[in-house]
Motif scaffolding. Structure first.
Motif, short mmCIF file in Angstrom:
data_model
loop_
_atom_site.label_atom_id
_atom_site.label_comp_id
_atom_site.label_asym_id
_atom_site.label_seq_id
_atom_site.Cartn_x
_atom_site.Cartn_y
_atom_site.Cartn_z
N VAL A 137 0.95 -1.03 0.12
CA VAL A 137 -0.09 0.15 -0.15
C VAL A 137 0.79 1.15 -0.24
O VAL A 137 1.74 1.46 1.01
N SER A 145 -7.03 0.73 -2.25
CA SER A 145 -6.99 -0.57 -1.59
C SER A 145 -8.21 -1.30 -1.36
O SER A 145 -8.40 -2.77 -1.36
N VAL A 164 2.55 -1.03 4.23
CA VAL A 164 2.16 0.20 4.15
C VAL A 164 3.56 1.08 4.17
O VAL A 164 4.26 1.44 5.22
N THR A 188 3.39 4.35 2.43
CA THR A 188 3.00 5.62 2.12
C THR A 188 3.72 6.61 2.79
O THR A 188 4.68 6.24 3.54
N VAL A 213 -0.32 7.85 6.58
CA VAL A 213 -0.35 6.47 7.15
C VAL A 213 -1.78 6.13 7.64
O VAL A 213 -2.23 4.97 7.73
N ALA A 254 -4.04 5.05 4.99
CA ALA A 254 -3.64 3.79 4.35
C ALA A 254 -3.82 2.72 5.36
O ALA A 254 -4.67 1.54 4.68
N ALA A 255 -3.60 2.75 6.46
CA ALA A 255 -4.01 1.76 7.56
C ALA A 255 -5.79 1.55 7.56
O ALA A 255 -5.84 0.18 7.70
N CYS A 261 -6.92 -0.60 4.47
CA CYS A 261 -6.43 -1.92 4.23
C CYS A 261 -6.86 -3.12 5.23
O CYS A 261 -6.55 -4.08 5.28
N VAL A 298 1.27 -6.75 9.63
CA VAL A 298 1.32 -5.33 8.64
C VAL A 298 2.65 -4.60 9.02
O VAL A 298 2.71 -4.17 10.37
N THR A 301 4.64 -1.51 8.94
CA THR A 301 4.74 -0.01 8.52
C THR A 301 6.17 0.62 8.34
O THR A 301 7.25 0.31 8.89
N SER A 338 4.80 6.92 12.81
CA SER A 338 3.81 6.23 11.98
C SER A 338 3.31 4.94 12.50
O SER A 338 2.04 4.63 12.34
N ALA A 393 -0.66 3.95 12.70
CA ALA A 393 -1.28 2.76 12.07
C ALA A 393 -2.21 1.92 13.33
O ALA A 393 -3.00 1.39 13.03
#
Length: 311
Positions: free
Chosen positions: A7, A65, A79, A81, A86, A89-90, A93, A103, A105, A112, A116
């Motif tokens: 992502v 996503s 992730v 990005t 973040v 994006a988190a 997904c 996951v 980051t 970040s 997340a």
């Protein structure tokens, strides 16, 4: 074969996606750059530079996503990005994450993983830092990288060691040099010192990393940013294990002299920069701990002022 979703498939994310797919894993890419995403979908993703030259076909390349269709939950969601994206994006997904998903980051700077963790199960999250890549997107569908120095991961909050190791093995199988850490503070700050040195200095001067190292004024600026970051790390209780940290920065930078850090690339493209997560974060932490950081603070203010001319 692992199912992997990247992502944030910009320059760094495209290098990850290309090498992981080339190793035989099922890779899905999410990227908001319509031209790049269309080129990858129509012609494959080409990765050039330090790792060679290859073109791979990804399982999918989409703008959002929500459009990723998996036959089972992902084994790994990366992730990748920018730091300021973040949270979105988190959140986007969450439907890709199952009981066994890790996951990761991977952002520059500080903060970040905490962002997340507010959107996803903290026990699914691994914190990642990478360095020495010098990645860029010279044209849609093509990612280039100048090196591949470090890929480091550690568990954020309760991620089982076996699952962290399984996620690391996906990277190792794809040719990445991976190290696992339990001391997240050390892991993050060892990278942040490097970012503090070269992100702001290249962004303000327009020089490559090698150009900064060769120019006495630019190097004085970069060195001062790094030294302040080292002092803040020490005040935070972090013990860096890189020998002389300034020489460490010189060595890593010297390995990728032609690289242009992402903050410089963002400025050249008139995009938002990550200064608040890098030089700005050093300044904020310094203020919180009573450590003077006048150079990082000035660099961050100058870059924010410059950004306001195009944002």
């Amino acid at each position: 074969m692992a199912v992997v979703v990247i992502v944030g498939c910009g320059a760094m994310g495209s290098v990850y996606a290309g090498l992981i797919a080339d190793a035989g894993h099922e890779v899905h890419a999410v990227c908001r750059r319509a031209g790049h995403t269309a080129a990858v979908r129509d012609h494959g993703l080409r990765v050039t530079g330090h790792s060679g030259d290859r073109t791979v076909v990804l399982a999918s390349a989409v703008l959002d996503s929500a459009d990723v269709a998996l036959h089972r939950p992902a084994d790994l969601v990366v992730v990748a990005t920018k730091a300021y994206d973040v949270a979105v994006a988190a959140r986007s997904c969450a439907h890709l994450v199952g009981p066994g998903t890790v996951v990761q980051t991977i952002q520059n700077g500080l903060g970040s993983p905490e962002v997340a963790a507010a959107e996803l199960d903290p026990g699914r999250i691994a914190v990642g830092v990478v360095g020495g890549f010098g990645a860029s997107l010279p044209e849609p569908g093509v990612a280039h990288h100048n090196g591949m120095e470090m890929v480091r991961f550690g568990p954020y909050d309760g991620l089982p060691a076996a699952q962290l190791e399984a996620s690391a093995e996906i990277w190792r199988s794809s040719g990445f040099p991976v190290a696992l850490y339990t001391d997240l503070g050390r892991m993050v700050w060892e990278k942040l010192v490097m970012n503090a040195a070269f992100s702001g200095s290249t962004c303000l001067t327009g020089l490559t990393i090698g150009g900064v190292l060769d120019d006495p004024d630019a190097w004085a600026l970069a060195r001062a940013c790094a030294a302040e970051a080292v002092a803040v790390a020490a005040a935070s209780g972090v013990t860096l294990q890189v020998g002389d940290p300034i020489e460490h920065v010189r060595r890593l930078g010297g390995a990728i002299p032609h690289a242009r850090p992402s903050m410089l690339l963002d400025a050249l493209a008139r995009h938002r920069c990550e200064v608040d997560a890098i030089n700005g974060a050093v300044a904020r932490e310094g203020a919180r701990l009573g450590v003077p950081t006048p150079v990082n603070d000035t660099v961050a203010r100058a870059i924010r002022a410059r950004e306001r001319t195009w944002l």
